[in-house]
Design a protein around this motif. Structure first.
Motif, mmCIF file in Angstrom:
data_model
loop_
_atom_site.group_PDB
_atom_site.id
_atom_site.type_symbol
_atom_site.label_atom_id
_atom_site.label_comp_id
_atom_site.label_asym_id
_atom_site.label_seq_id
_atom_site.Cartn_x
_atom_site.Cartn_y
_atom_site.Cartn_z
ATOM 1 N N LEU A 139 55.746 18.705 53.031
ATOM 2 C CA LEU A 139 55.569 18.026 51.958
ATOM 3 C C LEU A 139 56.870 17.255 51.316
ATOM 4 C CD1 LEU A 139 52.994 17.188 50.299
ATOM 5 C CD2 LEU A 139 53.591 18.777 48.702
ATOM 6 N N ASP A 140 58.076 18.220 51.366
ATOM 7 C CA ASP A 140 59.243 17.607 50.937
ATOM 8 C C ASP A 140 59.832 16.672 51.844
ATOM 9 O OD1 ASP A 140 59.356 19.534 48.992
ATOM 10 O OD2 ASP A 140 60.513 20.933 49.900
ATOM 11 N N ARG A 141 59.580 16.920 53.175
ATOM 12 C CA ARG A 141 59.878 15.770 54.277
ATOM 13 C C ARG A 141 59.304 14.429 54.088
ATOM 14 N NH1 ARG A 141 62.934 18.102 58.661
ATOM 15 N NH2 ARG A 141 63.219 16.068 59.341
ATOM 16 N N THR A 142 57.915 14.706 53.991
ATOM 17 C CA THR A 142 57.117 13.501 53.891
ATOM 18 C C THR A 142 57.460 12.658 52.541
ATOM 19 O OG1 THR A 142 55.101 14.502 55.048
ATOM 20 C CG2 THR A 142 54.743 12.466 53.505
ATOM 21 N N PHE A 143 57.677 13.318 51.297
ATOM 22 C CA PHE A 143 58.126 12.811 50.302
ATOM 23 C C PHE A 143 59.480 13.026 50.063
ATOM 24 C CE2 PHE A 143 53.558 13.526 49.973
ATOM 25 C CZ PHE A 143 52.883 12.173 49.084
ATOM 26 N N ALA A 144 60.417 12.709 50.778
ATOM 27 C CA ALA A 144 61.784 12.615 50.647
ATOM 28 C C ALA A 144 62.423 12.114 49.527
ATOM 29 C CB ALA A 144 62.570 12.399 51.827
ATOM 30 N N ASP A 145 61.724 10.773 49.191
ATOM 31 C CA ASP A 145 62.329 9.973 48.051
ATOM 32 C C ASP A 145 62.260 10.849 46.837
ATOM 33 O OD1 ASP A 145 59.577 9.893 48.470
ATOM 34 O OD2 ASP A 145 59.292 7.935 48.004
ATOM 35 N N ILE A 146 60.979 11.409 46.636
ATOM 36 C CA ILE A 146 60.527 12.214 45.451
ATOM 37 C C ILE A 146 61.235 13.630 45.442
ATOM 38 C CG2 ILE A 146 58.866 13.430 44.048
ATOM 39 C CD1 ILE A 146 56.846 11.496 44.940
ATOM 40 N N ASP A 147 61.629 14.064 46.458
ATOM 41 C CA ASP A 147 62.299 15.380 46.628
ATOM 42 C C ASP A 147 63.941 15.166 46.120
ATOM 43 O OD1 ASP A 147 62.544 18.088 47.412
ATOM 44 O OD2 ASP A 147 63.995 17.076 49.236
ATOM 45 N N ALA A 148 64.302 13.828 46.699
ATOM 46 C CA ALA A 148 65.800 13.830 46.210
ATOM 47 C C ALA A 148 65.985 13.208 44.790
ATOM 48 C CB ALA A 148 66.022 12.324 47.088
ATOM 49 N N LEU A 149 64.794 12.570 44.137
ATOM 50 C CA LEU A 149 64.879 12.521 42.775
ATOM 51 C C LEU A 149 64.934 13.772 41.738
ATOM 52 C CD1 LEU A 149 62.521 9.179 42.705
ATOM 53 C CD2 LEU A 149 64.843 9.452 41.837
ATOM 54 N N THR A 150 64.050 14.595 42.479
ATOM 55 C CA THR A 150 64.071 16.078 41.466
ATOM 56 C C THR A 150 65.404 16.756 41.243
ATOM 57 O OG1 THR A 150 63.675 17.310 43.583
ATOM 58 C CG2 THR A 150 61.769 16.402 42.462
ATOM 59 N N GLY A 151 66.419 16.509 41.999
ATOM 60 C CA GLY A 151 67.881 17.013 41.890
ATOM 61 C C GLY A 151 68.412 16.352 40.707
ATOM 62 N N ASP A 152 67.988 15.179 40.034
ATOM 63 C CA ASP A 152 68.457 14.653 38.989
ATOM 64 C C ASP A 152 67.717 14.810 37.673
ATOM 65 O OD1 ASP A 152 70.610 13.692 40.315
ATOM 66 O OD2 ASP A 152 69.434 11.868 41.142
ATOM 67 N N CYS A 153 66.617 15.512 37.728
ATOM 68 C CA CYS A 153 65.689 16.058 36.532
ATOM 69 C C CYS A 153 66.619 17.001 35.658
ATOM 70 C CB CYS A 153 64.537 16.511 36.919
ATOM 71 S SG CYS A 153 63.346 15.412 37.749
ATOM 72 N N ARG A 154 66.473 16.764 34.594
ATOM 73 C CA ARG A 154 67.135 17.507 33.444
ATOM 74 C C ARG A 154 66.941 19.282 33.446
ATOM 75 N NH1 ARG A 154 66.550 16.370 27.005
ATOM 76 N NH2 ARG A 154 67.369 14.259 28.032
ATOM 77 N N PHE A 155 65.379 19.416 33.921
ATOM 78 C CA PHE A 155 64.880 20.723 33.953
ATOM 79 C C PHE A 155 64.743 20.914 35.440
ATOM 80 C CE2 PHE A 155 63.429 19.190 29.795
ATOM 81 C CZ PHE A 155 64.181 19.907 29.065
ATOM 82 N N VAL A 156 65.175 22.176 35.891
ATOM 83 C CA VAL A 156 64.858 22.570 37.213
ATOM 84 C C VAL A 156 63.518 22.822 37.477
ATOM 85 C CG1 VAL A 156 65.559 24.474 38.838
ATOM 86 C CG2 VAL A 156 67.176 23.751 37.277
ATOM 87 N N ASP A 157 62.681 23.364 36.731
ATOM 88 C CA ASP A 157 61.437 23.441 36.788
ATOM 89 C C ASP A 157 60.477 22.267 36.371
ATOM 90 O OD1 ASP A 157 61.832 23.903 34.166
ATOM 91 O OD2 ASP A 157 60.229 25.630 34.015
ATOM 92 N N CYS A 158 61.021 20.977 36.639
ATOM 93 C CA CYS A 158 60.358 19.794 35.794
ATOM 94 C C CYS A 158 58.961 19.557 36.707
ATOM 95 C CB CYS A 158 61.328 18.709 35.942
ATOM 96 S SG CYS A 158 60.611 17.115 35.495
ATOM 97 N N THR A 159 57.935 19.349 36.079
ATOM 98 C CA THR A 159 56.647 19.116 36.616
ATOM 99 C C THR A 159 56.400 17.456 36.781
ATOM 100 O OG1 THR A 159 55.492 19.002 34.760
ATOM 101 C CG2 THR A 159 55.715 21.077 35.914
ATOM 102 N N HIS A 160 57.448 16.854 36.476
ATOM 103 C CA HIS A 160 57.316 15.179 36.542
ATOM 104 C C HIS A 160 56.007 14.677 36.035
ATOM 105 C CE1 HIS A 160 60.308 16.650 39.479
ATOM 106 N NE2 HIS A 160 59.473 16.939 40.472
#
Length: 356
Positions: free
Chosen positions: A269-290
């Motif tokens: 899932l992380d590989r398929t949605f690599a764009d979303i996976d890359a963005l999560t690193g910039d979220c304020r919260f580590v456990d962000c549910t987006h």
């Protein structure tokens, strides 16, 4: 050359066409000299397997241990007393293509093993379903094999190049090949990808997998049926089997999949949605549910138009499905352990108490 060396050379020459290599030969070494031979499982039909060996196809039984699957390398015992040959063991699986069972149970359904390349086949006679493609790519990445998108029926699309660009936008890090079995367009490119590889083709019925298989094999090795009037495909292949290709590759033609269920697909899932996976690193919260958190980089990308809402919706859907399957699997394991303890305690109560 000794008779044993001659036999080993004969085995290697024949099975190399099915993917046998030096590492497999080393794996088989502990079984050598015990009346056992190697072979690759070409088809599984209930309790019997068709196994490709150096001396031809052998129908063998199996039972106990891990169930064999198309693509497995098997250790085969052929008794000299007339009994049925049987699979004594399986060599290590390098890759495993698996989806959740179509019945909705928590168990996974293994589609093929020891595959080098997974071709997600998408027909262009209709507008590609990008959500379904993301499902196929997630399974492909999770298998450990290399994904490839194969756009078939290019001759039936007025805007094939535009559709290809739409697909490339979601198939991140994956090559996309445009082909037409009718005109021959792209078949030479696909032939280069499959040379010397074990390839599994996955997709819906009517996507053109069987036609593509025949084109790559240079002969009609599997039957082809017309797409139904409602645009849905008829099931042509009803089982999985190995098809050797002239370029030294081996193809696994799988049945069309009406449902593409997620099963243990975290990394995929992380590989398929690599764009979303890359963005999560910039979220304020580590456990962000987006969903509604402040400082969510994924939601900010939606706001700016850098990330399509459809893409995020698809990600959420697959993630929710994968988590549900995982919870069902955990529940099943706990239930099995509870049954085992119940049986143990039952046997303990039946056992006579030791005399004092």
């Amino acid at each position: 050359m000794s008779s044993q060396q001659h036999q080993q050379q004969h085995t290697s020459d024949v099975l190399t066409a099915y993917g046998w290599d030096a590492d497999r030969s080393t794996e088989f070494t502990p079984y050598s000299g015990h009346g056992l031979i190697p072979g690759r499982i070409a088809r599984v039909d209930r309790s019997l397997c068709e196994v490709v060996t150096a001396d031809g196809i052998v129908r063998a039984g199996h039972g106990g241990g891990e169930l064999p699957c198309t693509g497995d390398w098997a250790v085969l015992e052929i008794p000299d007393d007339g009994r049925e040959p049987f699979v004594a063991a399986l060599l290590e699986r390098r890759t495993t293509l698996i989806r959740s069972a179509s019945s909705g149970r928590s168990e996974g359904q293994v589609l093929a093993v020891n595959v080098d390349l997974v071709g997600a086949v998408v027909p262009l006679d209709v507008v590609p379903d990008l959500g379904r493609l993301e499902r196929l790519l997630t399974l492909a990445w999770e298998s450990g094999a290399r994904p490839l998108v194969v756009l078939t029926k290019a001759d039936l699309a007025a805007d094939a190049d535009e559709l290809r660009r739409d697909v490339e936008a979601v198939a991140m890090g994956v090559d996309v090949v445009l082909v037409s079995a009718h005109t021959g367009e792209g078949l030479d490119v696909l032939d280069a990808y499959t040379a010397g590889q074990t390839v599994a083709l996955i997709g819906t019925s009517g996507a053109g997998k069987s036609t593509l298989t025949n084109a790559l094999a240079g002969a009609e090795v599997t039957s082809v049926q017309e797409v139904r009037g409602d645009g849905k495909g008829r099931h042509t292949t009803t089982w999985r089997e190995l098809v050797p290709l002239p370029n030294g590759g081996v193809l696994v033609d799988t049945p069309g999949m009406r449902g593409v269920g997620m099963y243990d697909v975290g990394e995929g899932l992380d590989r398929t949605f690599a764009d979303i996976d890359a963005l999560t690193g910039d979220c304020r919260f580590v456990d962000c549910t987006h969903t509604s958190e402040p400082g969510c980089a994924v939601l900010a990308a939606i706001e700016s138009g850098d990330l399509p809402q459809r893409r995020l919706d698809s990600y959420r859907k697959l993630l929710k499905e994968a988590r549900w399957i995982a919870s069902r699997e955990d529940h099943r394991i706990r239930a099995e352990r509870a049954r085992e303890w119940k049986l143990i305690h039952k046997e303990m109560r039946r056992s006579p108490s030791p005399k004092k």
